[in-house]
Design an enzyme around this catalytic site. Structure first.
Site, PDB file in Angstrom:
ATOM      1  N   GLY A 240     -10.291 -15.217  44.531  1.00 34.26           N
ATOM      2  CA  GLY A 240      -9.219 -14.715  43.698  1.00 34.26           C
ATOM      3  C   GLY A 240      -8.229 -15.816  43.377  1.00 34.26           C
ATOM      4  O   GLY A 240      -8.177 -16.847  44.057  1.00 34.26           O
ATOM      5  N   CYS A 241      -7.424 -15.598  42.340  1.00 35.28           N
ATOM      6  CA  CYS A 241      -6.468 -16.633  41.950  1.00 35.28           C
ATOM      7  C   CYS A 241      -5.407 -16.838  43.030  1.00 35.28           C
ATOM      8  O   CYS A 241      -5.209 -17.965  43.510  1.00 35.28           O
ATOM      9  CB  CYS A 241      -5.835 -16.308  40.599  1.00 35.28           C
ATOM     10  SG  CYS A 241      -5.053 -14.691  40.480  1.00 35.28           S
ATOM     11  N   TYR A 242      -4.740 -15.772  43.443  1.00 31.33           N
ATOM     12  CA  TYR A 242      -3.735 -15.921  44.497  1.00 31.33           C
ATOM     13  C   TYR A 242      -4.335 -16.442  45.807  1.00 31.33           C
ATOM     14  O   TYR A 242      -3.768 -17.350  46.437  1.00 31.33           O
ATOM     15  CB  TYR A 242      -3.038 -14.589  44.761  1.00 31.33           C
ATOM     16  CG  TYR A 242      -2.169 -14.071  43.647  1.00 31.33           C
ATOM     17  CD1 TYR A 242      -1.141 -14.841  43.095  1.00 31.33           C
ATOM     18  CD2 TYR A 242      -2.334 -12.770  43.164  1.00 31.33           C
ATOM     19  CE1 TYR A 242      -0.331 -14.345  42.096  1.00 31.33           C
ATOM     20  CE2 TYR A 242      -1.531 -12.267  42.168  1.00 31.33           C
ATOM     21  CZ  TYR A 242      -0.521 -13.046  41.625  1.00 31.33           C
ATOM     22  OH  TYR A 242       0.280 -12.549  40.636  1.00 31.33           O
TER      23      TYR A 242
ATOM     24  N   THR B 268      -6.760 -18.411  46.260  1.00 32.24           N
ATOM     25  CA  THR B 268      -7.045 -19.845  46.148  1.00 32.24           C
ATOM     26  C   THR B 268      -5.853 -20.665  46.617  1.00 32.24           C
ATOM     27  O   THR B 268      -5.988 -21.578  47.444  1.00 32.24           O
ATOM     28  CB  THR B 268      -7.397 -20.203  44.691  1.00 32.24           C
ATOM     29  OG1 THR B 268      -8.633 -19.575  44.346  1.00 32.24           O
ATOM     30  CG2 THR B 268      -7.530 -21.720  44.511  1.00 32.24           C
TER      31      THR B 268
ATOM     32  N   PHE C  42      -0.943 -23.885  40.146  1.00 33.18           N
ATOM     33  CA  PHE C  42      -2.246 -24.001  39.499  1.00 33.18           C
ATOM     34  C   PHE C  42      -2.351 -22.955  38.393  1.00 33.18           C
ATOM     35  O   PHE C  42      -1.498 -22.068  38.276  1.00 33.18           O
ATOM     36  CB  PHE C  42      -3.388 -23.836  40.514  1.00 33.18           C
ATOM     37  CG  PHE C  42      -3.357 -22.552  41.313  1.00 33.18           C
ATOM     38  CD1 PHE C  42      -4.233 -21.523  41.031  1.00 33.18           C
ATOM     39  CD2 PHE C  42      -2.454 -22.389  42.355  1.00 33.18           C
ATOM     40  CE1 PHE C  42      -4.210 -20.340  41.772  1.00 33.18           C
ATOM     41  CE2 PHE C  42      -2.425 -21.214  43.105  1.00 33.18           C
ATOM     42  CZ  PHE C  42      -3.298 -20.193  42.812  1.00 33.18           C
TER      43      PHE C  42
END
Length: 313
Positions: A115-117, A119, A286
């Site tokens: 997932g983005c968070y 990461t 990011f």
């Protein structure tokens, strides 16, 4: 030899971004379904079984359905949804997670994109837990703000559509404290307890700034701000997708722009210290559509194709 790749869900936010990242590559052939066949299980099953690598850019339930449609043993899958991030038999697609993870991804038949968070949280937490600087049972709180594209199409419609003027400029959500990323972060960071995770959306299209605050007095006696920074530096030396800013203390004049790495597959980490209060702030910046989604998927694809090595980031 040309690799056939089918992006299931190529009209969604992540799918469109993956197509852009892969555009112009002559080593790949992207299989696409006509608009009238995109929701047809029969046509999707045919494409999923005709490709070499299927990249799923779908909601969780649809991703599970897509996996069930794959019958040919040789088809490899990268799932960008959260459906399989803690599932047995799937390799977690964060190459920088630990030594050997990139090699595991390269050999895998089933890879689940992070997932983005998670990461941002994992690249900060995992080296510190592995090194014993942050106890596994430490009470961790994570705060993160993403651009509205993190909501997918609804976010784009709210902020870029006809009613954009009335869009909420900032919103904190997940207030029940059981966001789907919590288990993913706990499992892959090696935390003994679920972290408190507080996500938010801002009124900008894409980019994430994630922060984790620590009190040195609650950590082992020999842990210092410098040692925390050194642990991150040692872990990510030679990793081109992760950069670490120099250690900064008393950094009131500094600012973090969540959009600073938009359009890239990189993460910028920093450690900020306040020696008088013995406080530390760990940060990650990011692109939620780059390293947080499409960029990570392409990175994993290239690992599986043997195009980049274990130090690819």
């Amino acid at each position: 030899m040309t690799t056939h790749v089918f992006i299931d869900g190529d009209q969604g936010t992540t799918g469109l971004q993956v197509r852009q990242w892969l555009a112009g590559r002559d080593d790949l052939r992207l299989l696409q379904l006509p608009a009238e066949h995109r929701k047809s299980a029969a046509h999707r099953a045919e494409a999923l079984n005709d490709c070499d690598i299927a990249l799923l850019c779908l909601p969780d339930d649809a991703a599970r359905e897509a996996v069930a449609l794959v019958r040919r043993p040789g088809v490899r899958i990268i799932d960008a949804s959260s459906a399989h991030r803690t599932a047995p038999g799937w390799v977690y697609g964060l190459p920088e997670l630990e030594a050997g993870q990139a090699e595991r991804i390269a050999q895998a038949h089933r890879v689940s994109n992070p997932g983005c968070y998670p990461t941002g949280a994992l690249v900060l937490l995992r080296p510190l837990i592995d090194g014993g600087l942050l106890p596994a049972d430490h009470p961790v709180t994570i705060h993160a703000v993403s651009g509205y594209s993190g909501r997918g199409r609804p976010g784009l419609e709210d902020h870029e559509g006809a009613n954009a003027q009335s869009a909420v400029p900032f919103q904190v959500y997940g207030l029940g404290l059981h966001h789907k990323h919590v288990l993913e972060i706990q499992r892959h960071a090696g935390l003994a307890h679920a972290p408190v995770f507080v996500p938010a959306y801002g009124n900008y299209r894409q980019g994430i700034v994630l922060t984790i605050a620590l009190h040195l007095r609650l950590l082992p006696a020999d842990v210092t701000t410098g040692r925390l920074h050194a642990a991150l530096q040692a872990r990510y030396a030679g990793q081109p997708c992760i950069e670490l800013a120099p250690l900064v203390e008393d950094a009131d004049a500094q600012r973090l722009d969540p959009r600073a790495l938009n359009g890239t597959n990189r993460v910028r980490l920093a450690v900020f210290g306040q020696p008088r209060q013995e406080q530390v702030l760990l940060t990650a910046v990011f692109d939620n559509l780059g390293k947080g989604a499409a960029g990570a998927a392409v990175q994993n694809l290239d690992l599986m194709l043997g195009l980049i090595g274990s130090q690819s980031g």
